[in-house]
Design an enzyme around this catalytic site. Structure first.
Site, PDB file in Angstrom:
ATOM      1  N   HIS A 173      66.618  -4.521 -65.945  1.00  0.00           N
ATOM      2  CA  HIS A 173      66.116  -4.379 -67.305  1.00  0.00           C
ATOM      3  C   HIS A 173      65.177  -3.182 -67.411  1.00  0.00           C
ATOM      4  O   HIS A 173      65.264  -2.377 -68.343  1.00  0.00           O
ATOM      5  CB  HIS A 173      65.392  -5.669 -67.732  1.00  0.00           C
ATOM      6  CG  HIS A 173      64.752  -5.571 -69.079  1.00  0.00           C
ATOM      7  ND1 HIS A 173      63.449  -5.141 -69.261  1.00  0.00           N
ATOM      8  CD2 HIS A 173      65.234  -5.828 -70.322  1.00  0.00           C
ATOM      9  CE1 HIS A 173      63.166  -5.146 -70.547  1.00  0.00           C
ATOM     10  NE2 HIS A 173      64.229  -5.554 -71.213  1.00  0.00           N
ATOM     11  N   CYS A 191      80.896   5.297 -66.281  1.00  0.00           N
ATOM     12  CA  CYS A 191      79.583   5.170 -66.893  1.00  0.00           C
ATOM     13  C   CYS A 191      78.622   4.634 -65.841  1.00  0.00           C
ATOM     14  O   CYS A 191      79.032   4.165 -64.773  1.00  0.00           O
ATOM     15  CB  CYS A 191      79.626   4.248 -68.102  1.00  0.00           C
ATOM     16  SG  CYS A 191      80.149   2.556 -67.738  1.00  0.00           S
TER      17      CYS A 191
END
Length: 801
Positions: A423, A753
């Site tokens: 995160h 990605c």
């Protein structure tokens, strides 16, 4: 000589005579009235009348004397001189011929409006011999709801006097304008009864980033002076210009303002206007309906095009508008060039390097490529936000969404735990701040309250140094960098940053995460909206509060989600924007409002009910259909056909077929109107069965983090085995090469990605050499990776030669 000109008699060529504001009003009346654009009637008192007023009252000498020996840095003296000049002007008397002409035009205007004494706005419009480098906007005064001949003449004199306010005098001194080289025209314009409706300002570009392909409409209740003066936070609307011209309705974003007060007519007669507090209902309600926002945007596009043709170049504008509360009609009441962003060059990118050695307090994985210094603040719990000051370095064990308010004001983030997919890493990239994650023991080793330097500019290892070290910051102009054959695309999760990021060199967006938009722009679990009646009272109350003002709760989800997605697609139009359908894990879905009621508890959510397996399952299918509806709105209503979609975590071709069928039932059919559907390649089955997946999808996007976890069987968050997590492992790289070969054989594109190509030059080189079609990067990694890819391509060409 004539001292007054009706708006229908003037145009842009008359700026020396009537100033830019009045000349622009005349241009709209004369050049655009036949297109249906409404402009209130009015007339302009010329700058010649102002100069005549000064001469007839022998004011030039006293003004020069008052300005003699002026030193603007002495503010008190500047104010005294200004007051003396203004008092002298206000004590003057109008020359008879000027007064007669002004009053005749006012009487004609009143008669045309069916009134004895029309309510008018009286606005200053400065003139100068060379205004190309000047902006007089906001320096002189305007007066609203002026009624009667005595009030009118007094307001005109007060406009004349406002040419010598302290700020106007100081501006001319700074710009090198002679105080008598600047004149003043005054516009007199019929008031629009916006005090009974709404008004505001339009920019023909995004006023924050300078992004040129949107119309921004600001709106508030009452007269628009509150917006112009910044007294209220208005509602904001963004409309995409290119697809608006094609006939679509691309209102891609709305932002509800607080609209604390309403400027209205003062019925007591003590003042012409007064500010009154708005009601709670007014603050919660948009001050302009969507249809009227779009109408204003269409007019703004026409005006911008007209001005561009007149000037022979693209011209961005700031336009004031108003809605009449008596008739419901919209009007354009002012227009002027936008001077802040119009000539701004493409942004330069900053590269960093530490220039001195220092004691290393902690090391971990580098996120971003910046270097910053700041005071360290060691926190254990997000509840300690009150002790955190903007610009400090946040040091903590790990972060989750509760930490984001602190992270948004931090200079950098350092965590004990976590990897590049944590995160802290994801949010830091999106915020554009450096982070050092997985810096074991940082909360013990980094002393709180002391200055530290966080460096993410030394390769893949991020370091926290004691003290504020000297570092170098170099700007690179992206326009001077070549473009590689491999497409360089962006990863973008925050729509609010999209307009600014679009100015970076890019070939579109290779990964836009729907879950990022869903979490920040919706915040409610989709099933809490589709199954609202089943919610317990506490949750039902909170969902009702979040969706207040929206009768159809499904529409709330689709509307909010389509705005976030639409903003991303508009920012990069016409380049492709590949949106990945939501890929929350069950524990993350449970974190949304109401989510714990619908999500199972799983031992290993990473390998659980996520991605494709949710979309066709009866326990989530209706939620996925809302996602499909939002995508349809962006493509069909907004006209943003550059939006593509991608299916994540698709374990088998059979799952892919089931997802495509559900999409078709929701009105999204692959191939219709150019719709392309991609699949994330992150599970070994996607690589082994690449040929079968290629029959279903238009292309692949390699998700390097999940692929590495699943190929190597490594949990990157486990401290004991985290060192084995490496995207450069031979098995991972061979899987990528195999996919590229099989996909190209089937005529499909392959991208990648994730941060790996930007952190590991050798991985980027490997993929480019094998012909990968695109690399998607976080914005901070674009320029360094472009340079690496260009080097690889040059080497490959030399080798081939």
């Amino acid at each position: 000589m004539r001292w007054v000109r009706r708006f229908s008699e003037i145009g842009l060529e008359d700026v020396p005579l009537v100033g830019e504001k009045n000349a622009s009003l005349g241009e709209m009346v004369r050049g655009l009235g036949n297109l249906g654009i409404r402009v209130p009637e009015g007339f302009a008192i010329t700058a010649g009348a102002y100069r005549r007023f000064l001469r007839e009252n022998d004011l030039e000498g006293p003004v020069r004397e008052a300005l003699s020996g002026l030193r603007c840095e002495d503010v008190e003296d500047l104010v005294r001189r200004s007051r003396r000049i203004q008092d002298a002007i206000l004590g003057g008397i109008f020359p008879d011929d000027v007064e007669v002409e002004v009053l005749r035009c006012y009487r004609e205007l009143s008669a045309a409006c069916g009134e004895e004494h029309a309510d008018v706005a009286v606005r200053s419009s400065a003139t100068a011999k060379d205004v190309s480098t000047a902006s007089f906007a906001g320096q002189q005064e305007s007066f609203l709801n002026v009624r009667g001949e005595v009030q009118l003449l007094e307001a005109i004199k007060r406009c004349f006097a406002s040419l010598f306010t302290p700020r106007a005098i100081g501006y001319r001194e700074d710009m090198g304008f002679g105080h008598f080289g600047v004149g003043l025209s005054v516009g007199v314009q019929k008031m629009v009864r916006a005090d009974l409706a709404s008004s505001g300002v339009i920019f023909t570009l995004d006023p924050e980033s300078g992004f040129p392909d949107v119309i921004y409409v600001a709106s508030t209740w009452g007269l628009g002076e509150n917006v112009v003066r910044g007294r209220v936070v208005p509602d904001g609307f963004y409309v995409h210009k290119p697809t608006l011209r094609e006939g679509y309705a691309p209102l891609v974003r709305r932002r509800l303002g607080t609209k604390e007060s309403r400027l209205t007519y003062d019925e007591s007669g003590h003042r012409t206007v007064e500010n009154v507090p708005t009601s709670v209902e007014e603050r919660k309600t948009f001050s302009l309906p969507d249809a009227e926002v779009l109408q204003l945007a269409r007019w703004a596009v026409l005006i911008e095009g007209h001005y561009g043709a007149k000037h022979g170049r693209r011209t961005f504008l700031a336009i004031e508008w108003a809605k009449d509360g008596l008739t419901g009609d919209l009007f354009m009441i002012q227009v002027r060039p936008e001077t802040v962003h119009g000539a701004r060059e493409a942004p330069k990118v900053k590269l960093y390097s530490v220039r001195e050695k220092g004691e290393v307090l902690a090391e971990g994985l580098a996120v971003g490529n910046a270097v910053v210094s700041g005071e360290a603040r060691v926190l254990q719990d997000p509840g300690e936000i009150a002790s955190f000051r903007p610009g400090e370095v946040l040091v903590t064990g790990m972060t989750d969404p509760d930490w984001e308010p602190i992270m948004k004001t931090a200079a950098a983030v350092v965590t004990d735990r976590g990897g590049r997919a944590s995160h802290a890493a994801i949010v830091a990239r999106e915020l554009g701040i450096p982070a050092v994650v997985g810096a074991q023991g940082a909360t013990r080793k980094v002393p709180g309250g002391e200055p530290v330097t966080v460096s993410c500019a030394e390769g893949e290892t991020g370091r926290v140094y004691r003290g504020a070290l000297r570092y170098e910051e170099t700007e690179v102009d992206p326009a001077s960098i070549g473009r590689p054959e491999t497409r360089i695309m962006l990863e973008v999760g925050d729509p609010e940053r999209a307009f600014g990021l679009a100015r970076l060199p890019n070939d579109g967006v290779g990964l836009a995460r729907m879950e990022s938009v869903l979490a920040s722009w919706v915040g409610v679990h989709p099933l809490a909206l589709t199954r609202f009646d089943s919610l317990p009272p506490r949750v039902k109350l909170e969902v009702s509060r979040r969706t207040q003002g929206c009768e159809d709760r499904r529409e709330f989800f689709v509307d909010r989600l389509s705005q976030g997605i639409g903003t991303l697609a508009a920012a990069f139009w016409p380049k492709p924007v590949i949106l990945r359908f939501s890929d929350f894990k069950t524990n993350e879905y449970a974190g949304l409002l109401g989510g714990e009621l619908f999500e199972p508890r799983e031992e290993n959510p990473m390998l659980g009910w996520r991605g494709a397996s949710r979309y066709y399952h009866p326990d989530y299918r209706e939620g996925f259909m809302l996602e499909v509806a939002a995508v349809r709105r962006v493509r069909e209503l907004f006209g943003l056909k550059n939006l593509k979609v991608m299916v994540p975590f698709c374990r088998t071709p059979e799952e892919g077929e089931r997802v495509l069928r559900v999409m078709e039932e929701g009105g999204l059919r692959r191939g219709d109107d150019g719709l392309e559907v991609y699949v994330m390649a992150e599970i070994p089955s996607n690589f082994v069965l690449a040929r079968e997946f290629a029959l279903l999808f238009d292309g692949f996007c390699i998700g390097s983090s999940d692929l590495t976890r699943l190929v190597l069987g490594v949990d990157g968050g486990s401290e004991r085995i985290s060192s084995l997590f490496d995207e450069r492992d031979e098995a991972v790289m061979k899987m990528c090469a195999m996919l590229i070969e099989e996909a190209h054989r089937a005529g499909r594109k392959v991208g990648i990605c994730g941060p790996a190509p930007s952190y590991y030059p050798e991985l980027a080189a490997y993929l480019v050499e094998r012909g990968i079609d695109s690399i998607s990067l976080s914005p901070d990694a674009v320029v360094p990776t472009v340079l690496r890819v260009l080097d690889v391509e040059r080497s490959a060409r030399k080798g081939a030669g």
